[in-house]
Write a protein that holds these residues in place. Structure first.
Motif: not given
Length: 70
Positions: A1-7, A9-18, A21-24, A44-48
């Protein structure tokens, strides 16, 4: 499975504290569309970002439906 840590972090940079919730929301939409790979990716993104929210979401999703008869 792909490592989702970098993804994640990018998702967090784009959406901040939400971001979690957006990943879910994305995971839920993927599950409803029967896109299992996308579901696992977004969960996996949400889990990170928020392991507790991901675990609660996954647990709620795996609860078997019960119907009352009568």
């Amino acid at each position: 499975m792909k490592d989702t840590t970098q993804d994640a972090l990018r998702h967090f940079a784009a959406h901040g504290l939400r971001a979690a919730k957006i990943a879910l929301g994305n995971a839920s939409a993927a599950a409803a569309a029967a896109h299992d790979e996308d579901y696992r990716y977004w969960l996996g993104i949400c889990r990170e970002l928020d392991a507790r929210a991901a675990a609660q979401f996954e647990a709620a999703r795996s609860v078997p439906e019960t119907r009352l008869l009568g």
